[in-house]
Design a protein around this motif. Sequence first.
Motif, short mmCIF file in Angstrom:
data_model
loop_
_atom_site.label_atom_id
_atom_site.label_comp_id
_atom_site.label_asym_id
_atom_site.label_seq_id
_atom_site.Cartn_x
_atom_site.Cartn_y
_atom_site.Cartn_z
N ILE A 1 9.13 59.51 27.68
CA ILE A 1 8.79 59.66 26.26
C ILE A 1 9.89 59.09 25.39
O ILE A 1 9.64 58.39 24.41
CB ILE A 1 8.54 61.15 25.91
CG1 ILE A 1 7.55 61.77 26.89
CG2 ILE A 1 8.07 61.27 24.49
CD1 ILE A 1 6.21 61.07 26.96
N GLU A 2 11.13 59.37 25.75
CA GLU A 2 12.29 58.92 24.97
C GLU A 2 12.33 57.39 24.88
O GLU A 2 12.67 56.83 23.83
CB GLU A 2 13.57 59.43 25.62
CG GLU A 2 14.85 58.99 24.94
CD GLU A 2 15.08 59.65 23.60
OE1 GLU A 2 15.85 59.11 22.78
OE2 GLU A 2 14.50 60.74 23.37
N LYS A 3 11.97 56.71 25.98
CA LYS A 3 12.08 55.27 26.03
C LYS A 3 10.79 54.55 25.65
O LYS A 3 10.74 53.31 25.66
CB LYS A 3 12.49 54.82 27.43
CG LYS A 3 13.88 55.29 27.85
CD LYS A 3 14.97 54.70 26.95
CE LYS A 3 16.35 55.13 27.44
NZ LYS A 3 17.44 54.54 26.61
N ALA A 4 9.74 55.31 25.31
CA ALA A 4 8.48 54.68 24.92
C ALA A 4 8.68 53.90 23.63
O ALA A 4 9.35 54.35 22.70
CB ALA A 4 7.39 55.74 24.74
N GLU A 5 8.10 52.74 23.56
CA GLU A 5 8.26 51.87 22.38
C GLU A 5 7.36 52.34 21.24
O GLU A 5 6.29 52.87 21.46
CB GLU A 5 7.90 50.43 22.75
CG GLU A 5 8.84 49.86 23.82
CD GLU A 5 8.42 48.47 24.26
OE1 GLU A 5 7.39 47.97 23.75
OE2 GLU A 5 9.12 47.89 25.11
N MET B 1 14.49 52.91 32.75
CA MET B 1 14.42 53.87 31.63
C MET B 1 15.51 54.94 31.72
O MET B 1 15.61 55.81 30.86
CB MET B 1 13.05 54.54 31.60
CG MET B 1 12.82 55.51 32.73
SD MET B 1 11.27 56.42 32.58
CE MET B 1 11.52 57.65 33.87
N LEU B 2 16.35 54.88 32.76
CA LEU B 2 17.36 55.91 32.96
C LEU B 2 18.70 55.59 32.30
O LEU B 2 19.65 56.37 32.42
CB LEU B 2 17.58 56.17 34.46
CG LEU B 2 16.36 56.68 35.23
CD1 LEU B 2 16.72 56.92 36.68
CD2 LEU B 2 15.79 57.94 34.58
N LYS B 3 18.79 54.48 31.63
CA LYS B 3 20.04 54.13 30.95
C LYS B 3 20.26 55.05 29.76
O LYS B 3 19.41 55.16 28.87
CB LYS B 3 20.00 52.68 30.48
CG LYS B 3 21.34 52.19 29.90
CD LYS B 3 21.27 50.71 29.57
CE LYS B 3 22.59 50.19 29.00
NZ LYS B 3 23.70 50.35 29.96
N ASP B 4 21.40 55.72 29.74
CA ASP B 4 21.72 56.65 28.65
C ASP B 4 22.22 55.91 27.42
O ASP B 4 22.57 54.72 27.48
CB ASP B 4 22.79 57.65 29.11
CG ASP B 4 22.19 58.87 29.80
OD1 ASP B 4 21.07 59.25 29.43
OD2 ASP B 4 22.85 59.42 30.69
N ASP B 5 22.26 56.63 26.30
CA ASP B 5 22.82 56.04 25.09
C ASP B 5 24.31 55.79 25.30
O ASP B 5 24.94 56.34 26.20
CB ASP B 5 22.62 56.97 23.89
CG ASP B 5 23.40 58.27 24.03
OD1 ASP B 5 24.63 58.25 23.82
OD2 ASP B 5 22.79 59.31 24.37
N THR C 1 5.06 52.40 27.53
CA THR C 1 5.79 53.08 28.60
C THR C 1 5.85 52.17 29.82
O THR C 1 5.24 51.10 29.87
CB THR C 1 5.12 54.40 28.99
OG1 THR C 1 3.89 54.12 29.70
CG2 THR C 1 4.80 55.25 27.77
N ILE C 2 6.56 52.63 30.85
CA ILE C 2 6.66 51.86 32.08
C ILE C 2 5.32 51.80 32.82
O ILE C 2 5.15 51.01 33.74
CB ILE C 2 7.74 52.43 33.02
CG1 ILE C 2 7.44 53.89 33.37
CG2 ILE C 2 9.12 52.29 32.40
CD1 ILE C 2 8.38 54.47 34.42
#
Length: 306
Positions: free
Chosen positions: A302-306, A129-133, A77-78
């Motif tokens: 959570i969505e962007k966690a590797e 982390m705010l970049k959408d799909d 995460t960040i």
Amino acid sequence: MNKTNCIPAERRFTIMQFNERFPDDDACLDWLMEKRYPGGIATCSYCRVERKHHRIASKKAYACDYCGTYISPMAGTIFEKSSTSLRLWFYAMYLMASTRCGVSAKQVQRETGVTYKTAWRMFKQIRSMLKDDETGLGGPDSHGVEMDETYFGGVRRGVKGKPGAGDKKKTAIVGIVERQGRIRAMTAHDTKSATLLGMVKTHILPDTTVFTDEYQPYDGISHMKNGYTHKRIKHSEKIYVIGDIHTNSIEGFWSLLKGGIRGVYHSVGKSYLQSYLDEYTFRYNRRNVNKPMFTCFLEQVIEKAE
């Protein structure tokens, strides 16, 4: 009127709620663990099977109840490898999410006591982390999409009838918005035909009605092979709406974007402008979601966690 008062009750997250829900680092870590590994069940890197993990009081980690191997919910995460308090990270996200236009790193510095450099670095990481799909916009069953370009930075007017065009001090921004739907805004090297038509092909689904102004580089849309229907409004003739033909949705977003950036951040360098666009489009795309924007920010962790 205070803009906060315009937010529906179900979308508000007050400072009292924040302090109650996240009183300290431990509460933030426990939330992160539960969201990433519900019930504390995670695959142990040593056992190679799912095991229950328990909190280690002296560390920001949880241990496998069989072999004791550690797992950190901050990994990927960040927050990973950051020496800044986890609660301060959460509070920075709370501040960013609590207004329509965000807050400055200077305000976070004042409210938290961290250095300006730390506050700025935190904001940079949060925006990352705010970049959408980038799934396609529009489609044959949509209400169509509006497409427009604008320019940011500097004060000198441009050439060829477009403010900012040809001005190297300005950065071109291209926006595509679904009517009653999502938006995508991107920096661009230029607004020539090849660039704009390439974005149409990349970001707009086939058989979509595309609404633009009369800017010449859009001429090729109706000749593309994806079945687009192209409708145009002639702003140069002071015509802004003819039936369903207009670009009011994207123009409204430009107004919000420019007013917000100039009012809160004053200026943004070219190399960072895209991250600010990502923040504003993230908010816009969730304008009708019936939950607090702060919750959307947390879920994105959570969505962007590797």
